[in-house]
Design a protein around this motif. Structure first.
Motif, PDB file in Angstrom:
ATOM      1  N   LYS A 190       0.869  -1.176   0.000  1.00 42.91           N
ATOM      2  CA  LYS A 190       0.000   0.000   0.000  1.00 42.91           C
ATOM      3  C   LYS A 190       0.901   1.219   0.000  1.00 42.91           C
ATOM      4  O   LYS A 190       1.390   1.635   1.040  1.00 42.91           O
ATOM      5  CB  LYS A 190      -0.883  -0.027   1.243  1.00 42.91           C
ATOM      6  CG  LYS A 190      -1.790   1.171   1.393  1.00 42.91           C
ATOM      7  CD  LYS A 190      -2.503   1.097   2.732  1.00 42.91           C
ATOM      8  CE  LYS A 190      -3.224   2.389   3.047  1.00 42.91           C
ATOM      9  NZ  LYS A 190      -3.762   2.350   4.413  1.00 42.91           N
ATOM     10  N   ALA A 396      -3.686  10.302  -1.761  1.00 45.02           N
ATOM     11  CA  ALA A 396      -3.139  10.274  -0.396  1.00 45.02           C
ATOM     12  C   ALA A 396      -3.456   8.950   0.296  1.00 45.02           C
ATOM     13  O   ALA A 396      -2.691   8.470   1.123  1.00 45.02           O
ATOM     14  CB  ALA A 396      -3.684  11.443   0.421  1.00 45.02           C
ATOM     15  N   GLN A 397      -4.596   8.342  -0.052  1.00 49.77           N
ATOM     16  CA  GLN A 397      -4.954   7.053   0.551  1.00 49.77           C
ATOM     17  C   GLN A 397      -4.369   5.874  -0.212  1.00 49.77           C
ATOM     18  O   GLN A 397      -4.583   4.731   0.154  1.00 49.77           O
ATOM     19  CB  GLN A 397      -6.465   6.881   0.583  1.00 49.77           C
ATOM     20  CG  GLN A 397      -7.192   7.805   1.516  1.00 49.77           C
ATOM     21  CD  GLN A 397      -8.689   7.617   1.406  1.00 49.77           C
ATOM     22  OE1 GLN A 397      -9.251   6.660   1.872  1.00 49.77           O
ATOM     23  NE2 GLN A 397      -9.336   8.549   0.734  1.00 49.77           N
ATOM     24  N   ASN A 398      -3.689   6.142  -1.312  1.00 46.55           N
ATOM     25  CA  ASN A 398      -3.119   5.073  -2.139  1.00 46.55           C
ATOM     26  C   ASN A 398      -4.182   4.046  -2.532  1.00 46.55           C
ATOM     27  O   ASN A 398      -3.966   2.839  -2.410  1.00 46.55           O
ATOM     28  CB  ASN A 398      -1.966   4.377  -1.417  1.00 46.55           C
ATOM     29  CG  ASN A 398      -0.912   5.360  -0.947  1.00 46.55           C
ATOM     30  OD1 ASN A 398      -0.636   5.484   0.236  1.00 46.55           O
ATOM     31  ND2 ASN A 398      -0.337   6.098  -1.878  1.00 46.55           N
TER      32      ASN A 398
ATOM     33  N   GLY B 262      -0.808  -1.638   6.707  1.00 47.26           N
ATOM     34  CA  GLY B 262      -1.114  -2.699   5.757  1.00 47.26           C
ATOM     35  C   GLY B 262      -0.601  -4.021   6.271  1.00 47.26           C
ATOM     36  O   GLY B 262      -0.233  -4.109   7.427  1.00 47.26           O
ATOM     37  N   PHE B 279      -4.807  12.839   7.960  1.00 46.72           N
ATOM     38  CA  PHE B 279      -3.749  13.318   7.086  1.00 46.72           C
ATOM     39  C   PHE B 279      -3.744  12.669   5.698  1.00 46.72           C
ATOM     40  O   PHE B 279      -2.900  12.962   4.873  1.00 46.72           O
ATOM     41  CB  PHE B 279      -2.393  13.146   7.761  1.00 46.72           C
ATOM     42  CG  PHE B 279      -2.297  13.918   9.046  1.00 46.72           C
ATOM     43  CD1 PHE B 279      -2.341  15.307   9.033  1.00 46.72           C
ATOM     44  CD2 PHE B 279      -2.233  13.271  10.267  1.00 46.72           C
ATOM     45  CE1 PHE B 279      -2.284  16.029  10.207  1.00 46.72           C
ATOM     46  CE2 PHE B 279      -2.172  13.988  11.441  1.00 46.72           C
ATOM     47  CZ  PHE B 279      -2.203  15.371  11.413  1.00 46.72           C
ATOM     48  N   GLN B 280      -4.684  11.746   5.442  1.00 42.10           N
ATOM     49  CA  GLN B 280      -4.795  11.209   4.086  1.00 42.10           C
ATOM     50  C   GLN B 280      -6.170  11.511   3.499  1.00 42.10           C
ATOM     51  O   GLN B 280      -6.306  11.694   2.300  1.00 42.10           O
ATOM     52  CB  GLN B 280      -4.529   9.703   4.088  1.00 42.10           C
ATOM     53  CG  GLN B 280      -3.104   9.398   4.534  1.00 42.10           C
ATOM     54  CD  GLN B 280      -2.698   7.968   4.306  1.00 42.10           C
ATOM     55  OE1 GLN B 280      -3.535   7.086   4.208  1.00 42.10           O
ATOM     56  NE2 GLN B 280      -1.419   7.728   4.218  1.00 42.10           N
ATOM     57  N   GLN B 281      -7.188  11.514   4.377  1.00 41.94           N
ATOM     58  CA  GLN B 281      -8.512  11.905   3.884  1.00 41.94           C
ATOM     59  C   GLN B 281      -8.824  13.346   4.263  1.00 41.94           C
ATOM     60  O   GLN B 281      -9.830  13.893   3.842  1.00 41.94           O
ATOM     61  CB  GLN B 281      -9.577  10.972   4.456  1.00 41.94           C
ATOM     62  CG  GLN B 281      -9.328   9.512   4.105  1.00 41.94           C
ATOM     63  CD  GLN B 281     -10.345   8.590   4.749  1.00 41.94           C
ATOM     64  OE1 GLN B 281     -11.486   8.969   4.969  1.00 41.94           O
ATOM     65  NE2 GLN B 281      -9.940   7.386   5.049  1.00 41.94           N
ATOM     66  N   PHE B 282      -7.978  13.936   5.104  1.00 38.56           N
ATOM     67  CA  PHE B 282      -8.055  15.355   5.467  1.00 38.56           C
ATOM     68  C   PHE B 282      -9.315  15.731   6.222  1.00 38.56           C
ATOM     69  O   PHE B 282      -9.719  16.874   6.238  1.00 38.56           O
ATOM     70  CB  PHE B 282      -7.886  16.232   4.217  1.00 38.56           C
ATOM     71  CG  PHE B 282      -6.719  15.800   3.381  1.00 38.56           C
ATOM     72  CD1 PHE B 282      -5.446  15.811   3.902  1.00 38.56           C
ATOM     73  CD2 PHE B 282      -6.897  15.337   2.087  1.00 38.56           C
ATOM     74  CE1 PHE B 282      -4.363  15.387   3.148  1.00 38.56           C
ATOM     75  CE2 PHE B 282      -5.821  14.900   1.333  1.00 38.56           C
ATOM     76  CZ  PHE B 282      -4.561  14.933   1.862  1.00 38.56           C
TER      77      PHE B 282
END
Lengths: 431, 319, 276
Positions: A190, A396-398, B262, B279-282
């Motif tokens: 990921k 950003a979530q790959n 993962g 920080f990835q979906q904000f």
């Protein structure tokens, strides 16, 4: 607390005095970038020093961040008003950072630079949205197929005719797979690394666009299912550790001769000889192979610089610096921060000073190939000159690499995994 | 350490066991006590309570990590994160992580402490030696294990293969069947030595006289352990059980640096899920709601723990 | 423990050895590897090549990882955190373990409750608070948080020798007409040395290993600490395992050295009273 305020006041007072006496008449321009390796930092510093010496209005200062924490650091920095004047970026990061509201359009400036140096189309389009350009393209990165010519020879394949189609790639990988060697190594973790390799194959099989013309998610297509199936077959011919591979592992494996082929960007060049102990001539390169009915393409990153200050002086300083970097006589020095990985994206950028530099000299063919391949470059969500905001969280979530994981390490069928990816992307879009 | 006066230890043990809870309160020192507690309380108010309040406010808004003006949305974020079906997995994984980690670490630490609580040549070196995995930065630990467990050139797979124990190399951190247990063990490797030290600390306070007496009465090893040793280490196990669980559930760095949550989300615990959401979906508001919910859960856990778990003799004076 | 069956001691020694190996082998492997070129390290067919012994990885540390600078930064941050945590924790420990007042139990509980809150939760608000107070992008921001997360537990770590002194001493002294300050001097001063060692070591180790806050609160390169410097070597396109293993050894070394020197006192301090 009062100690701190006191110290701050003291500092401010000191600054004020020096400024008043005219010692600090220069405008300081801060640059944040995410290239943490010391040789790159040193090389950037050379260019910065040259710029600082070339004039006395501006003083550029670099501050090194990392891709690992820039998402946590930049927003509060903006909120606190201490963001950098120049922020190095890639297209999907720009989409996200634009939400902070301080990214300045640079449309006219980029037009001026384009007249002077001639950007390739792939450089500017990804930063174009809402009729404006949001970052100054600075260098490019392109994926190609890397292979070991000596291993091709040992397996009875012609090292000068690398696979061009998917069928040829698969059969070459099968031929090259031996007792303790593997035909190819594709990552399945990921990570952005996996996103990128999958997308290169998608792009070479009519799957360049993640979104339909009307802006809806168009990931669940028969072509993408076919691509995932192909990826699965390649994964079977890869070492067993690919579930945790990102960028370093395929390169290490290729250098160690435990895989014969890998799909990656130009960072393979500069360390090949020292890390593999083989002559430069053993490293081969070719365009990413294309499916039966696909077209030549692979993932291309236009790396840019956002201007994040509305102060006219600082902005002028930022533009002056970026213009300085793109001048052919300075550009080579800048690109050599990572020889082979950083590619020129202007017509006058591929100078001899760059191509003939010591690190690149033995790999002329591959350097030319990457420059040529760049013009076939694609980037998920950024090929149309208008941008879907959902691409920020999707990258950003790959999400694409998570689809790969489901197929490769989770044994899900490509059709189910692609359908799952479609659903996740729709959720990102609904935000 | 156990070399000096055993009578002093016996005296300690008695003081502890008696528990000064009922002993005469010295009123003059009440003022001193408050005065001395003040600095750390103020410190924690500024660095924990203040940001925490801000975080609770954020959790009630639709804040985006990347900026914009947050709007008050009431408890909407809490409803979203508790009902959209994405938190169940990470929450259960966090429980498994904490419980599994607690069992593995306690067993390892108790065993190690018993082994080290003997007089043997090099006992000081041994006691210092085992602290090595605790004193190095997590990033070194993560790198070290990622590298040793690497399926392509890692030493562990190499050894297992040469011994003929496995055919194909195992991708310990990338294979969904192995990743969770592998990271749990790596984390245990990092933390059990410190726990060993704490248990050892308690063990050294058991005066030899107690063992002597037990033996005279003909107690078996097991009886000695349960009647003499265990009561002495119980107070330590109590605090370690409480703090260790809190620490363990909040562990983020070692997981992020080895697997990023993962493969296939197999190691995505609550902190990882919070990080991803922020920080990835904000979605900062939702992420804050998740962390406030987690903190509430941990508070309830801590309350129940303090209320219902027997704390053992020596801690009576404090909690 | 003499009255055990004969096989038991042998068994125990073997188990002890096994335990020490489990802890030690990875480090030994790391040290051995740091003297190998990267080309050997990444080769699946070559685990180790004695003839390829090299010091090159260490030679590259100063220039390619800016190692001396980040080493110094880490030392400064860890020492400063330690200097603040020691008095804070000592005072709090005295308060919690040697005095009686209403609210004392609450104080003790609050010290433990600190660990309910994950660092990630506090990241964004702290960044804001720090930038408002001008602490952001200074070592002070790290020092503050290191103290926050190490001092409360240090209090508990010191409980051993704080509770090991019979309370009668103070009471007797009070009856003899000693003042608060005299009592304090008689009780606290003897406790200072082991307290400094225990709190100091714990805080030092905590600060030395801290990663999350250091990665976000520091902006200037020149301020960065070791874990951040190491991260820079790990997350790049190509991991330079040789350089990284040398850096890891050098990162572990100071704190292991400290522990080899102070570790015994730390262990004795935590294991309480006995050495008093």
């Amino acid at each position: 607390m009062s100690m701190m305020t006191m110290a701050t006041r003291l500092g401010a007072a000191l600054l004020a005095t020096t400024a008043a006496t005219g010692v600090l008449a220069q405008t300081e321009v801060t640059v944040w970038h995410q290239e943490q390796v010391q040789p790159r930092i040193d090389q950037f510093q050379k260019v910065i020093d040259a710029f600082n010496e070339s004039q006395d209005e501006y003083e550029v200062v670099q501050q090194v961040q990392s891709w690992g924490n820039i998402y946590q650091k930049l927003p509060p920095a903006v909120e606190a008003g201490i963001q950098p004047d120049i922020q190095f970026t890639i297209p999907d990061f720009t989409v996200t950072v634009r939400d902070t509201g301080v990214v300045q359009p640079v449309t006219e400036f980029v037009e001026r630079l384009d007249e002077e140096h001639g950007f390739i189309e792939q450089a500017v389009v990804p930063y174009t949205d809402d009729g404006e350009v949001w970052a100054v393209p600075v260098y490019g990165m392109i994926q190609v197929l890397w292979y070991r010519k000596d291993m091709f020879e040992a397996a009875g394949l012609d090292p000068e005719s690398p696979p061009q189609t998917w069928d040829e790639l698969l059969s070459a990988a099968e031929t090259l797979t031996g007792d303790r060697t593997f035909g190819i190594g594709v990552p399945a973790s990921k990570s952005l690394a996996t996103d990128q390799v999958l997308y290169s194959f998608m792009a070479a099989n009519k799957g360049q666009e993640l979104f339909a013309e009307d802006g809806s998610v168009a990931f669940d297509t028969p072509d993408n299912v076919e691509t995932l199936e192909f990826y699965r077959q390649l994964a079977e011919l890869s070492p067993s550790g690919i579930g945790s591979w990102t960028w370093a592992e395929p390169q290490d494996a290729l250098n160690a001769g435990s895989v014969a082929m890998a799909i990656e960007k130009g960072q393979y060049l500069s360390t090949f000889e020292s890390a593999s102990g083989r002559p430069a001539s053993d490293l081969g390169c070719a365009p990413v192979p294309v499916s039966d009915d696909g077209e030549r393409a692979s993932i291309y990153y236009s790396n840019g610089a956002m201007i994040m200050t509305d102060d006219p002086d600082r902005r002028a300083g930022a533009e002056a610096f970026l213009a300085f970097v793109l001048e052919p006589e300075n550009y080579a020095e800048f690109l050599l921060a990572e020889p082979g990985l950083f590619l020129p994206l202007t017509e006058d950028g591929a100078t001899d000073a760059w191509k003939q530099a010591e690190a690149l000299q033995p790999y002329q063919e591959c350097v030319e190939l990457m420059i040529e391949q760049s013009t076939y470059g694609k980037l998920p969500g950024f090929n149309r000159g208008t941008v879907e905001d959902a691409i920020g969280p999707i990258m950003a979530q790959n999400l694409m690499s998570q689809v790969v994981q489901r197929v490769v390490v989770g044994d899900e069928s490509p059709a189910d995994a692609v359908a799952w990816g479609q659903q996740q992307m729709e959720e990102a879009l609904s935000e | 350490m156990s070399t000096t006066g055993s009578s002093a230890q016996a005296a300690n043990a008695e003081t502890d066991a008696a528990g000064p809870k009922g002993s005469a309160v010295v009123p003059v020192r009440a003022r001193l006590g408050r005065l001395f507690a003040a600095p750390i309380m103020i410190w924690l108010a500024l660095t924990i309570a203040l940001p925490l309040g801000y975080c609770i406010w954020i959790s009630l808004t639709n804040a985006n990590t990347m900026g914009g003006t947050p709007r008050f949305v009431g408890l909407a974020n809490y409803v979203t994160v508790l009902t959209d079906g994405t938190v169940g997995g990470p929450f259960l994984r966090s429980l498994a992580w904490a419980i599994g980690g607690a069992i593995i670490q306690t067993l390892l630490a108790a065993g190690a402490a018993l082994l080290l609580n003997r007089r043997f040549a090099g006992q000081h070196i041994a006691r210092t030696w085992i602290m090595a995995s605790w004193v190095v930065p997590t990033i070194v630990t993560a790198f070290l294990w990622r590298w040793m467990l690497n399926a392509d050139f890692g030493v562990v797979n190499h050894v297992l293969q040469s011994l003929g124990l496995i055919g194909r190399p195992i991708d310990f951190l990338g294979d969904p069947d192995f990743a969770f247990i592998t990271v749990t063990l790596v984390n245990a490797w990092r933390w059990f030595p410190f726990m060993t030290l704490l248990i050892l600390a308690a063990l050294t306070r058991v005066a030899p006289e107690y063992y002597e007496a037990a033996r005279v009465e003909g107690a078996t090893s097991w009886q000695v352990f349960t009647r003499v040793t265990l009561p002495f280490i119980q107070p330590v196990l109590y605090v370690v059980g409480l703090l260790g669980t809190l620490w363990s559930i909040n562990v983020f760095d070692i997981i992020w640096l080895t697997t990023k949550g993962g493969p296939l989300d197999m190691t995505e615990t609550m902190p990882v899920a919070i990080y991803e959401r922020a920080f990835q979906q904000f979605r900062l508001g939702e992420a804050s709601a998740m962390s406030v919910s987690l903190a509430l859960f941990l508070l309830v856990f801590a309350y129940c723990f303090i209320r219902f778990v027997p704390r053992g003799a020596t801690e009576q004076e404090v909690i | 423990m003499a009255a055990r069956p004969l096989a038991a001691p042998v068994m125990r020694n073997l188990l002890t050895l096994l335990m020490l190996l489990v802890i030690g082998l990875p480090f030994i492997w790391m040290i051995l590897s740091s003297f190998q070129p990267t080309s050997v390290l990444i080769n699946p067919r070559e685990l180790f090549r004695p003839d390829a012994f090299t010091l090159e990885n260490y030679a590259r540390l100063p220039s390619e990882a800016n190692f001396l600078l980040i080493l110094r930064n880490s030392l400064v941050v860890a020492l400063a955190s330690t200097a603040i945590a020691i008095p804070l924790a000592l005072l709090a420990a005295y308060s919690v373990y040697r005095t009686r007042y209403r609210g004392r139990q609450t104080v003790y509980l609050l010290l433990l409750v600190v660990y309910v809150f994950p660092g990630i939760l506090l990241l964004a608000p702290l960044f804001k608070l720090f930038s408002m107070s001008g602490v952001l992008n200074t070592w002070l921001s790290l020092i503050i948080m290191n103290v926050t997360f190490s001092a409360p537990f240090s209090v508990w770590l010191m409980r051993g020798f704080f509770t090991s002194i019979p309370h009668g001493i103070e009471e007797a002294a009070a009856i003899d007409g000693a003042t608060d300050m005299q009592i304090l001097r008689r009780i606290i001063v003897p406790l200072t040395a082991p307290g400094i060692v225990v709190t100091g070591t714990y805080t030092f180790v905590y600060s030395w290993t801290e990663f999350l806050f250091a990665s976000v609160f520091l902006i200037d390169d020149s301020l960065k600490t070791l874990p951040i410097g190491l991260e820079g070597l790990v997350t790049q396109y190509s991991i330079d395992w040789g350089l990284l293993s040398a850096a890891a050894v050098m990162t572990a070394l100071p704190v292991v050295a400290l522990f080899a020197f102070a570790g015994r006192y730390f262990v004795e301090g935590v294991t309480a009273g006995a050495s008093k």
